[in-house]
Design a protein around this motif. Structure first.
Motif, PDB file in Angstrom:
ATOM      1  N   ASN A 101       0.833  -1.194   0.000  1.00 17.66           N
ATOM      2  CA  ASN A 101       0.000   0.000   0.000  1.00 17.66           C
ATOM      3  C   ASN A 101       0.872   1.250   0.000  1.00 17.66           C
ATOM      4  O   ASN A 101       1.748   1.398   0.844  1.00 17.66           O
ATOM      5  CB  ASN A 101      -0.928   0.021   1.214  1.00 17.66           C
ATOM      6  CG  ASN A 101      -1.957  -1.085   1.180  1.00 17.66           C
ATOM      7  OD1 ASN A 101      -2.231  -1.667   0.132  1.00 17.66           O
ATOM      8  ND2 ASN A 101      -2.530  -1.406   2.338  1.00 17.66           N
ATOM      9  N   MET A 102       0.607   2.146  -0.932  1.00 18.56           N
ATOM     10  CA  MET A 102       1.417   3.352  -1.056  1.00 18.56           C
ATOM     11  C   MET A 102       0.772   4.565  -0.397  1.00 18.56           C
ATOM     12  O   MET A 102       1.401   5.610  -0.250  1.00 18.56           O
ATOM     13  CB  MET A 102       1.665   3.648  -2.537  1.00 18.56           C
ATOM     14  CG  MET A 102       2.437   2.546  -3.258  1.00 18.56           C
ATOM     15  SD  MET A 102       4.038   2.185  -2.477  1.00 18.56           S
ATOM     16  CE  MET A 102       4.901   3.716  -2.831  1.00 18.56           C
ATOM     17  N   LYS A 103      -0.493   4.444  -0.001  1.00 23.23           N
ATOM     18  CA  LYS A 103      -1.187   5.562   0.636  1.00 23.23           C
ATOM     19  C   LYS A 103      -1.832   5.102   1.935  1.00 23.23           C
ATOM     20  O   LYS A 103      -2.329   3.983   2.024  1.00 23.23           O
ATOM     21  CB  LYS A 103      -2.266   6.126  -0.298  1.00 23.23           C
ATOM     22  CG  LYS A 103      -1.720   6.788  -1.556  1.00 23.23           C
ATOM     23  CD  LYS A 103      -2.850   7.368  -2.399  1.00 23.23           C
ATOM     24  CE  LYS A 103      -2.307   8.050  -3.645  1.00 23.23           C
ATOM     25  NZ  LYS A 103      -3.398   8.615  -4.488  1.00 23.23           N
ATOM     26  N   LEU A 104      -1.809   5.973   2.912  1.00 22.64           N
ATOM     27  CA  LEU A 104      -2.503   5.713   4.170  1.00 22.64           C
ATOM     28  C   LEU A 104      -3.978   6.038   3.963  1.00 22.64           C
ATOM     29  O   LEU A 104      -4.339   7.172   3.665  1.00 22.64           O
ATOM     30  CB  LEU A 104      -1.916   6.572   5.292  1.00 22.64           C
ATOM     31  CG  LEU A 104      -2.634   6.485   6.638  1.00 22.64           C
ATOM     32  CD1 LEU A 104      -2.531   5.080   7.213  1.00 22.64           C
ATOM     33  CD2 LEU A 104      -2.064   7.511   7.619  1.00 22.64           C
ATOM     34  N   GLU A 105      -4.822   5.023   4.102  1.00 21.17           N
ATOM     35  CA  GLU A 105      -6.248   5.233   3.900  1.00 21.17           C
ATOM     36  C   GLU A 105      -6.899   5.725   5.195  1.00 21.17           C
ATOM     37  O   GLU A 105      -6.645   5.184   6.271  1.00 21.17           O
ATOM     38  CB  GLU A 105      -6.922   3.946   3.442  1.00 21.17           C
ATOM     39  CG  GLU A 105      -6.444   3.456   2.087  1.00 21.17           C
ATOM     40  CD  GLU A 105      -7.264   2.272   1.595  1.00 21.17           C
ATOM     41  OE1 GLU A 105      -8.504   2.324   1.716  1.00 21.17           O
ATOM     42  OE2 GLU A 105      -6.654   1.313   1.107  1.00 21.17           O
ATOM     43  N   PRO A 106      -7.734   6.767   5.095  1.00 19.65           N
ATOM     44  CA  PRO A 106      -8.400   7.276   6.302  1.00 19.65           C
ATOM     45  C   PRO A 106      -9.431   6.283   6.816  1.00 19.65           C
ATOM     46  O   PRO A 106      -9.980   5.472   6.073  1.00 19.65           O
ATOM     47  CB  PRO A 106      -9.071   8.564   5.811  1.00 19.65           C
ATOM     48  CG  PRO A 106      -9.276   8.347   4.337  1.00 19.65           C
ATOM     49  CD  PRO A 106      -8.116   7.515   3.888  1.00 19.65           C
ATOM     50  N   GLY A 107      -9.702   6.343   8.087  1.00 23.08           N
ATOM     51  CA  GLY A 107     -10.701   5.475   8.692  1.00 23.08           C
ATOM     52  C   GLY A 107     -11.002   5.937  10.098  1.00 23.08           C
ATOM     53  O   GLY A 107     -10.216   6.672  10.710  1.00 23.08           O
ATOM     54  N   ILE A 108     -12.129   5.532  10.597  1.00 31.17           N
ATOM     55  CA  ILE A 108     -12.557   5.908  11.940  1.00 31.17           C
ATOM     56  C   ILE A 108     -12.565   4.662  12.816  1.00 31.17           C
ATOM     57  O   ILE A 108     -13.089   3.617  12.427  1.00 31.17           O
ATOM     58  CB  ILE A 108     -13.957   6.545  11.912  1.00 31.17           C
ATOM     59  CG1 ILE A 108     -13.937   7.840  11.086  1.00 31.17           C
ATOM     60  CG2 ILE A 108     -14.442   6.842  13.332  1.00 31.17           C
ATOM     61  CD1 ILE A 108     -15.298   8.455  10.890  1.00 31.17           C
ATOM     62  N   CYS A 109     -11.991   4.797  13.984  1.00 28.33           N
ATOM     63  CA  CYS A 109     -11.925   3.669  14.925  1.00 28.33           C
ATOM     64  C   CYS A 109     -12.849   3.952  16.102  1.00 28.33           C
ATOM     65  O   CYS A 109     -12.700   4.980  16.778  1.00 28.33           O
ATOM     66  CB  CYS A 109     -10.490   3.469  15.407  1.00 28.33           C
ATOM     67  SG  CYS A 109     -10.303   2.099  16.545  1.00 28.33           S
ATOM     68  N   SER A 110     -13.797   3.077  16.324  1.00 31.02           N
ATOM     69  CA  SER A 110     -14.710   3.220  17.459  1.00 31.02           C
ATOM     70  C   SER A 110     -14.022   2.777  18.741  1.00 31.02           C
ATOM     71  O   SER A 110     -13.200   1.858  18.738  1.00 31.02           O
ATOM     72  CB  SER A 110     -15.957   2.371  17.216  1.00 31.02           C
ATOM     73  OG  SER A 110     -16.696   2.220  18.416  1.00 31.02           O
ATOM     74  N   LYS A 111     -14.371   3.430  19.845  1.00 35.95           N
ATOM     75  CA  LYS A 111     -13.769   3.034  21.124  1.00 35.95           C
ATOM     76  C   LYS A 111     -14.271   1.678  21.596  1.00 35.95           C
ATOM     77  O   LYS A 111     -13.750   1.115  22.555  1.00 35.95           O
ATOM     78  CB  LYS A 111     -14.044   4.100  22.181  1.00 35.95           C
ATOM     79  CG  LYS A 111     -15.510   4.350  22.475  1.00 35.95           C
ATOM     80  CD  LYS A 111     -15.651   5.476  23.488  1.00 35.95           C
ATOM     81  CE  LYS A 111     -17.125   5.787  23.765  1.00 35.95           C
ATOM     82  NZ  LYS A 111     -17.244   6.911  24.736  1.00 35.95           N
TER      83      LYS A 111
END
Length: 324
Positions: free
Chosen positions: A206-216
């Motif tokens: 993977n060449m790009k960091l993909e955004p994402g949301i992490c739930s607590k």
């Protein structure tokens, strides 16, 4: 991460060596690449199209004498003429690309490497640090060890063990060390093709960091998380992903630690796609961002959730060291 498709018309058996540790420790000491060897194998005819070795001059080499270390010269049996004509890494990449285009044309071409380290821990980090653009085919590859295990249902870590298992005699190969390893790998890949094996599932870088949301409330595998310490305070999640270039970080997998005042404190939690990538990340302990060395320790899934989920989370040094 892997991707399955039909077997490519050409395989590029690719070997990388550095001026420092090689084998299972390849890339762990940040030493520069000194040798690249590519052998192109036509999968339809099962014939080698060409084999091209390149002696690479590290940027840290003595400019006046243009010499590699004596240890490197002995290990790879490099002549003085080969050393004197060594070329920079960016030039070697350009010339290799020309060879690929001349021999494979517009047809699909995929690299085959001995394990994960040559590309993930060695070439990609060094190219990134030197701002060298790599052709797209360096972003996917076949791991010869894994492919061998799929075909013969046995996991072997050494090339000589694989040759022995297949009844191939390494002594039949040229004794010149600059070519012997890639020739041995090519023998193995060719035998696998003869036995009807299809190289179809590529490893993806993977060449790009993909955004994402992490739930607590999310569960995060502790075997996939590290803590990076000593980062420049201005470091962004993209800067941290660049430090770990070559390894696949999970979506939204960089969580920056904040101080009680809400400022970045030079620490981050990083979540990788697998334990295999986490383990390679740990080998970057005390690698550098500019002149700063970065400490990399094991962390837990709970640590990651505490930071990514929005809690302020500080790491006492004694606890961090206890996790390593």
């Amino acid at each position: 991460m892997s991707e399955s498709q039909k077997q490519p018309p050409f395989l590029g058996i690719f070997f990388v060596a550095t001026a420092g540790q090689n084998g299972s420790l390849l890339g762990s000491d940040e030493e520069e690449i000194v040798l690249l060897v590519l052998s192109i194998l036509n999968t339809s005819s099962n014939q080698v199209v060409c084999t091209s070795p390149f002696v690479v001059q590290p940027r840290t080499a003595d400019i006046n004498e243009n010499l590699l270390s004596e240890e490197c010269k002995i290990d790879f049996k490099l002549s003085d003429d080969q050393v004197r004509t060594a070329i920079p890494l960016e030039t070697a990449i350009e010339q290799l690309d020309e060879i690929v285009r001349q021999n494979a044309g517009d047809e699909e071409f995929t690299l085959v490497v001995d394990g994960q380290l040559p590309l993930r821990q060695c070439l990609h980090p060094e190219a990134c640090a030197k701002e060298i653009s790599l052709p797209a085919y360096y972003n996917s590859f076949f791991d010869l060890k894994k492919e061998f295990a799929k075909r013969y249902e046995v996991r072997l870590e050494e090339i000589n063990e694989m040759l022995e298992h297949l009844g191939l005699n390494p002594s039949d190969e040229p004794s010149d060390s600059i070519l012997s390893r890639v020739n041995q790998m090519t023998l193995i890949a060719s035998k696998m093709l003869t036995d009807g094996y299809q190289f179809e599932t590529k490893e993806i870088i993977n060449m790009k960091l993909e955004p994402g949301i992490c739930s607590k409330f999310e569960e995060v595998d502790s075997n996939c998380v590290v803590r990076a310490r000593g980062l420049p305070w201005q470091s962004s999640d993209q800067d941290i992903a660049k430090f770990f270039r070559g390894l696949n970080i999970a979506k939204g997998g960089v969580a920056l630690c904040l101080s009680l005042q809400g400022r970045r404190n030079g620490e981050a939690l990083v979540r990788f796609e697998s334990q295999e990538h986490r383990d390679m990340a740990l080998k970057r302990h005390k690698h550098h961002i500019a002149t700063r060395y970065i400490e990399v320790y094991k962390a837990t899934g709970e640590d990651f959730i505490n930071v990514a989920g929005g809690k302020l989370f500080l790491f006492p040094l004694k606890i961090a060291r206890g996790l390593n």
